[in-house]
Design a protein around this motif. Structure first.
Motif, mmCIF file in Angstrom:
data_model
loop_
_atom_site.group_PDB
_atom_site.id
_atom_site.type_symbol
_atom_site.label_atom_id
_atom_site.label_comp_id
_atom_site.label_asym_id
_atom_site.label_seq_id
_atom_site.Cartn_x
_atom_site.Cartn_y
_atom_site.Cartn_z
ATOM 1 N N LYS A 66 0.126 51.614 43.768
ATOM 2 C CA LYS A 66 1.385 51.027 44.332
ATOM 3 C C LYS A 66 0.538 51.862 46.049
ATOM 4 O O LYS A 66 0.354 52.756 46.285
ATOM 5 C CB LYS A 66 2.715 51.407 44.448
ATOM 6 C CG LYS A 66 3.073 51.266 42.881
ATOM 7 C CD LYS A 66 2.764 49.864 42.555
ATOM 8 C CE LYS A 66 3.083 49.716 41.278
ATOM 9 N NZ LYS A 66 3.511 48.587 40.633
ATOM 10 N N GLU A 67 1.036 50.932 47.099
ATOM 11 C CA GLU A 67 0.794 51.072 48.329
ATOM 12 C C GLU A 67 1.273 52.671 48.872
ATOM 13 O O GLU A 67 2.442 52.577 48.791
ATOM 14 C CB GLU A 67 1.083 50.185 49.410
ATOM 15 C CG GLU A 67 1.229 50.149 50.848
ATOM 16 C CD GLU A 67 -1.239 50.360 50.808
ATOM 17 O OE1 GLU A 67 -1.277 50.637 51.952
ATOM 18 O OE2 GLU A 67 -1.236 49.245 50.089
ATOM 19 N N GLY A 68 0.775 53.453 49.445
ATOM 20 C CA GLY A 68 1.539 54.437 49.545
ATOM 21 C C GLY A 68 1.580 55.630 48.701
ATOM 22 O O GLY A 68 1.071 56.854 49.610
ATOM 23 N N ALA A 69 0.938 55.493 48.091
ATOM 24 C CA ALA A 69 1.794 56.753 46.555
ATOM 25 C C ALA A 69 0.450 57.511 47.126
ATOM 26 O O ALA A 69 0.689 58.457 46.430
ATOM 27 C CB ALA A 69 1.491 55.559 45.732
ATOM 28 N N SER A 103 -4.110 37.373 36.060
ATOM 29 C CA SER A 103 -3.075 38.099 36.513
ATOM 30 C C SER A 103 -3.436 37.985 38.295
ATOM 31 O O SER A 103 -4.327 39.290 37.712
ATOM 32 C CB SER A 103 -2.238 38.769 36.148
ATOM 33 O OG SER A 103 -1.406 39.019 37.552
ATOM 34 N N GLY A 104 -3.512 37.348 39.034
ATOM 35 C CA GLY A 104 -4.016 37.939 40.234
ATOM 36 C C GLY A 104 -3.116 39.115 40.634
ATOM 37 O O GLY A 104 -4.053 39.811 41.531
ATOM 38 N N GLU A 105 -2.264 38.747 40.452
ATOM 39 C CA GLU A 105 -0.851 40.873 40.322
ATOM 40 C C GLU A 105 -2.181 41.451 40.130
ATOM 41 O O GLU A 105 -1.976 42.625 40.235
ATOM 42 C CB GLU A 105 -0.016 40.277 40.512
ATOM 43 C CG GLU A 105 0.962 41.588 40.927
ATOM 44 C CD GLU A 105 2.295 41.438 40.277
ATOM 45 O OE1 GLU A 105 3.197 43.012 40.363
ATOM 46 O OE2 GLU A 105 2.856 40.612 39.668
ATOM 47 N N VAL A 111 -8.129 46.991 42.018
ATOM 48 C CA VAL A 111 -8.495 46.844 42.759
ATOM 49 C C VAL A 111 -7.967 48.326 44.065
ATOM 50 O O VAL A 111 -8.465 49.175 44.107
ATOM 51 C CB VAL A 111 -8.453 46.095 44.029
ATOM 52 C CG1 VAL A 111 -9.363 46.353 45.525
ATOM 53 C CG2 VAL A 111 -9.413 44.682 43.613
ATOM 54 N N MET A 112 -6.542 48.423 43.781
ATOM 55 C CA MET A 112 -5.879 49.882 44.409
ATOM 56 C C MET A 112 -6.011 50.555 43.728
ATOM 57 O O MET A 112 -5.986 51.745 44.799
ATOM 58 C CB MET A 112 -4.470 48.777 44.564
ATOM 59 C CG MET A 112 -4.295 47.894 45.608
ATOM 60 S SD MET A 112 -4.015 48.276 46.909
ATOM 61 C CE MET A 112 -2.973 49.449 47.383
ATOM 62 N N LEU A 113 -6.165 50.813 42.334
ATOM 63 C CA LEU A 113 -6.284 51.494 41.687
ATOM 64 C C LEU A 113 -7.249 52.619 41.700
ATOM 65 O O LEU A 113 -8.054 53.744 42.202
ATOM 66 C CB LEU A 113 -5.434 51.519 40.425
ATOM 67 C CG LEU A 113 -5.675 53.015 39.372
ATOM 68 C CD1 LEU A 113 -4.748 54.197 40.097
ATOM 69 C CD2 LEU A 113 -4.524 52.384 37.998
ATOM 70 N N ASN A 114 -7.708 51.379 41.368
ATOM 71 C CA ASN A 114 -10.084 51.576 41.050
ATOM 72 C C ASN A 114 -10.610 51.912 42.743
ATOM 73 O O ASN A 114 -11.787 53.219 41.968
ATOM 74 C CB ASN A 114 -10.810 50.942 40.239
ATOM 75 C CG ASN A 114 -10.047 50.125 38.637
ATOM 76 O OD1 ASN A 114 -8.750 51.140 38.514
ATOM 77 N ND2 ASN A 114 -10.514 49.942 38.139
ATOM 78 N N VAL A 119 -10.345 56.410 47.679
ATOM 79 C CA VAL A 119 -10.681 56.666 48.916
ATOM 80 C C VAL A 119 -9.571 57.230 49.543
ATOM 81 O O VAL A 119 -9.929 58.381 50.432
ATOM 82 C CB VAL A 119 -10.827 55.037 49.659
ATOM 83 C CG1 VAL A 119 -11.035 55.490 50.985
ATOM 84 C CG2 VAL A 119 -12.192 54.104 49.471
ATOM 85 N N ASP A 120 -8.304 56.642 49.091
ATOM 86 C CA ASP A 120 -7.091 57.425 49.728
ATOM 87 C C ASP A 120 -7.157 59.021 49.471
ATOM 88 O O ASP A 120 -6.985 59.797 50.725
ATOM 89 C CB ASP A 120 -5.706 56.635 50.060
ATOM 90 C CG ASP A 120 -5.743 55.647 50.543
ATOM 91 O OD1 ASP A 120 -6.604 54.990 50.897
ATOM 92 O OD2 ASP A 120 -4.731 55.143 50.151
ATOM 93 N N MET A 121 -7.503 58.789 48.637
ATOM 94 C CA MET A 121 -7.289 60.261 47.699
ATOM 95 C C MET A 121 -8.434 61.328 48.450
ATOM 96 O O MET A 121 -8.143 62.744 48.840
ATOM 97 C CB MET A 121 -7.364 60.902 46.397
ATOM 98 C CG MET A 121 -6.275 60.054 45.434
ATOM 99 S SD MET A 121 -4.774 61.110 45.753
ATOM 100 C CE MET A 121 -5.221 61.766 44.257
ATOM 101 N N THR A 122 -9.025 60.647 48.922
ATOM 102 C CA THR A 122 -11.095 61.386 49.288
ATOM 103 C C THR A 122 -10.604 61.830 50.169
ATOM 104 O O THR A 122 -10.998 62.900 50.836
ATOM 105 C CB THR A 122 -11.706 60.877 48.470
ATOM 106 O OG1 THR A 122 -12.025 60.242 46.887
ATOM 107 C CG2 THR A 122 -12.727 61.545 49.382
#
Length: 282
Positions: A66-69, A103-105, A111-114, A119-122
């Motif tokens: 999820k965005e911002g998680a 499913s495109g969703e 992509v968001m998780l993998n 990237v964000d966590m790092t």
């Protein structure tokens, strides 16, 4: 490498490779922040490891797709007043089937998780490691990152990103006290390849999460940048160096072609909430 008394954060910690990282870090004396969606499994694991090894274990239930998680997770760690010195980005999942039929969703979430969450966590946890001149980031990639995967196009691309990203940051931080390491397991204790339409003979022997993580710790101690556990997996990962890209696509595409010609399956390894409960997919 001394893990005693240091805080480690493990994503996708409720099963498979993530759970094994948690267990083996606790055995080495690390305190833990365990992250996944399944809070009951995390709480059970945290209680078990705390009692057995006398370590502290915090549980955070979160969907990192999820965005911002990742930012919220970082804030929760700050509120817990824990200083993360070892980050294990393990959470991830795969989709399988003809690209336009999946499913495109779901592929966006993949992509968001993998990718995005790694990237964000790092980016969030690295600065404090640099201030302390000490830290380790383990990103769980896959043998899938060494070649394109027809019928798992998004998954293969995300794992190629993770491997490239990790190697680049290893170089940037090699003299700054931070170790970056990419773990690239092959088939790991799962019926994944049977379900997606491949035969056991084309997959080879499956490893266990325990052996994969034990090998990862040995590689860390040796200062390696990445590890492909298992001789057969390593040979397979290097095969693209000796054949043409078209030949590689033909080989892998034949292995992964869905039974019946098409499929839309979703295989999770983040927190065990799929039909393949208790197994890790790589």
């Amino acid at each position: 490498m001394n893990f005693q008394g240091k805080w480690a954060l493990v994503t996708g910690a409720s099963s498979g490779i993530g759970e094994q990282f948690a267990r083996q870090l606790a055995k080495r004396g690390s305190h833990l922040v365990l992250v996944a969606r399944s809070v009951s499994k995390l709480e059970s694991l945290a209680a078990e490891l705390s009692k057995r090894y006398g370590i502290k274990a915090e549980v955070i239930s979160m969907d990192l797709s999820k965005e911002g998680a990742p930012s919220e997770l970082y804030r929760q760690c700050q509120r817990l007043n824990v200083d993360i010195e070892l980050l294990v980005n393990n959470a991830g999942f795969a989709t399988h089937g003809l690209f336009e039929q999946v499913s495109g969703e779901r592929q966006h979430e993949e992509v968001m998780l993998n990718v995005a969450a790694v990237v964000d966590m790092t980016h969030l946890f690295l600065p404090n490691m640099l201030r302390n001149n000490s830290g380790t980031v383990i990103n769980v990639a896959s043998t899938a990152g060494f070649q394109p995967l027809p019928y798992m196009a998004v998954y293969g691309a995300t794992k190629a990103f993770v491997l490239s990203f990790t190697e680049a940051l290893w170089w940037e931080n090699r003299d700054r006290g931070i170790q970056f390491f990419a773990l690239c397991p092959g088939a790991t204790d799962t019926s994944f390849f049977d379900v997606v339409g491949t035969e056991d003979a084309s997959v080879g022997k499956k490893d266990t999460p325990e052996r994969v993580v034990e090998a990862a710790f040995r590689a860390l101690l040796e200062g390696k940048i990445y590890l492909v556990p298992g001789v057969q997996n390593y040979i397979g990962a290097q095969l693209s160096r000796f054949i043409t890209r078209k030949q590689g696509l033909r080989l892998v595409g034949g292995m992964l072609r869905p039974k019946g010609g098409s499929a839309d399956h979703d295989y999770k390894n983040t927190d065990n909430q799929s039909d393949l409960a208790g197994r890790t997919i790589r």
